[in-house]
Design an enzyme around this catalytic site. Sequence first.
Site, PDB file in Angstrom:
ATOM      1  N   SER A 169       0.804  -1.223   0.000  1.00 55.73           N
ATOM      2  CA  SER A 169       0.000   0.000   0.000  1.00 55.73           C
ATOM      3  C   SER A 169       0.836   1.272   0.000  1.00 55.73           C
ATOM      4  CB  SER A 169      -0.925   0.018   1.213  1.00 55.73           C
ATOM      5  OG  SER A 169      -0.171  -0.004   2.389  1.00 55.73           O
ATOM      6  N   ARG A 176      -6.560   8.740 -10.342  1.00 55.11           N
ATOM      7  CA  ARG A 176      -7.177   9.094  -9.051  1.00 55.11           C
ATOM      8  C   ARG A 176      -6.098   9.484  -8.039  1.00 55.11           C
ATOM      9  NH1 ARG A 176      -6.696   7.217  -3.470  1.00 55.11           N
ATOM     10  NH2 ARG A 176      -8.652   7.707  -2.440  1.00 55.11           N
ATOM     11  N   VAL A 177      -6.353  10.555  -7.334  1.00 55.16           N
ATOM     12  CA  VAL A 177      -5.454  10.992  -6.261  1.00 55.16           C
ATOM     13  C   VAL A 177      -6.274  11.066  -4.980  1.00 55.16           C
ATOM     14  CG1 VAL A 177      -4.121  12.953  -5.394  1.00 55.16           C
ATOM     15  CG2 VAL A 177      -3.910  12.278  -7.788  1.00 55.16           C
ATOM     16  N   GLY A 178      -5.715  10.567  -3.894  1.00 57.51           N
ATOM     17  CA  GLY A 178      -6.419  10.598  -2.613  1.00 57.51           C
ATOM     18  C   GLY A 178      -6.007  11.781  -1.766  1.00 57.51           C
ATOM     19  N   ASP A 179      -6.185  11.632  -0.481  1.00 58.01           N
ATOM     20  CA  ASP A 179      -5.883  12.726   0.455  1.00 58.01           C
ATOM     21  C   ASP A 179      -4.395  12.859   0.757  1.00 58.01           C
ATOM     22  OD1 ASP A 179      -6.088  10.170   1.671  1.00 58.01           O
ATOM     23  OD2 ASP A 179      -6.132  11.101   3.660  1.00 58.01           O
ATOM     24  N   THR A 208      -5.353   8.519   7.432  1.00 61.82           N
ATOM     25  CA  THR A 208      -5.301   7.284   6.658  1.00 61.82           C
ATOM     26  C   THR A 208      -6.741   6.863   6.405  1.00 61.82           C
ATOM     27  OG1 THR A 208      -4.435   5.016   6.627  1.00 61.82           O
ATOM     28  CG2 THR A 208      -5.158   5.857   8.755  1.00 61.82           C
ATOM     29  N   GLY A 265      -9.499   8.396   1.197  1.00 63.83           N
ATOM     30  CA  GLY A 265      -9.038   9.763   1.013  1.00 63.83           C
ATOM     31  C   GLY A 265     -10.123  10.750   0.635  1.00 63.83           C
TER      32      GLY A 265
HETATM   33  N1  GLY Z   1      -5.639   7.675   2.226  1.00 69.91           N
HETATM   34  C1  GLY Z   1      -5.055   7.249   1.044  1.00 69.91           C
HETATM   35  C2  GLY Z   1      -5.889   7.312  -0.137  1.00 69.91           C
HETATM   36  O1  GLY Z   1      -7.096   7.445  -0.055  1.00 69.91           O
HETATM   37  O2  GLY Z   1      -5.359   7.212  -1.207  1.00 69.91           O
END
Ligand code: GLY
Length: 339
Positions: A81, A228-231, A251, A254
């Site tokens: 991950s 896609r981009v997360g937080d 965590t 995101g």
């Molecule tokens: N927290 C990581 C993501 O959503 O990519």
Amino acid sequence: MFNRRKFLQSSVLASTGWMMKDHLEFTPKKGIATKPIVISTWNFGKAANAGAWEVLSKQGRALDAVEAGVKIPEADPNNHSVGYAGLPDRDGHVTLDACIMDEKSNCGSVMCLEHIVHPISVARMVMEKTPHIILVGEGALQFALANGFSKTNLLTPESEKMWKDWLKSSNYQPVINTENKASASVRMAPVPGGPFNHDTIGMLALDASGNMSGACTTSGLAYKMHGRVGDSPVIGAGLFVDNEVGAATSTGVGEEVIRISGSHLVVELMRQGATPGDACKKAVERIVKRDPEKAKGLQVGFLAMRNDGSYGAFCIQKGFTYAVRTSAEDKIYESESWI
Ligand code: GLY
């Protein structure tokens, strides 16, 4: 209009356990302040903290500590991950997100970066060598290669096999970190017959000089849409540091963290006087309040540290753990949770 009573009534699961938790002290050792100290998300944070501690214990800078620390899971082939061996998007690309922030609010971020084992170091270089804060995709890769990073195939045979197994159903329905297991490798294992868990490493450090920094790095949700981009690489969402107050990281899913600018919210709540644990709890409440039914099926965890070294965490689902390293302890704790 939402109020606390309605909030409690609105959730079937938020029954006795939630009300009891409301009156519990947050573990561990609420209010205990120490420096230097490093804290980070999940069980694999313990190994990452060891890397950071090498720097902090020699009176090093928090910024160097968090970079050194998160590089450990980034390079770990058993961690699916973060970084190398991260699970790919649905098209088979391993795309990495990372950001870093120091005690002077300098920050750098890379999003959707491919082929580089240590996105956190590229993020730091964006911070230190460019007038910008964020580089994405091909531009981030070009910048990394021009600055001495080498290209690596991040998709390991094991990750590729997991992806190909997933392709048979292509069922995109991530099950995220709702159950704690003894080891990260177990927790990372595929959910039988379905999708995978995922985790982010977020790390916060306070050095002997009283300066704070943070880092956050992930391969994001497994089998996400390409691009896609997360937080995690979003300053204020996955990470925020304000040396006058404290720092926070997140965590989990995101999208839910971005909606509330989660880490920034936690720091601002601490500025208003909340303890780190209470601030994390209030941020989780903000997510739950928006859609309590949805919240039952997802995980978000916040981890925070005040600039005196006190720390706390809170998450939606039981099972979020975090690692703490000081001169007195090297431990993993379980966060308090909504469910
Ligand atoms: N927290 C990581 C993501 O959503 O990519």
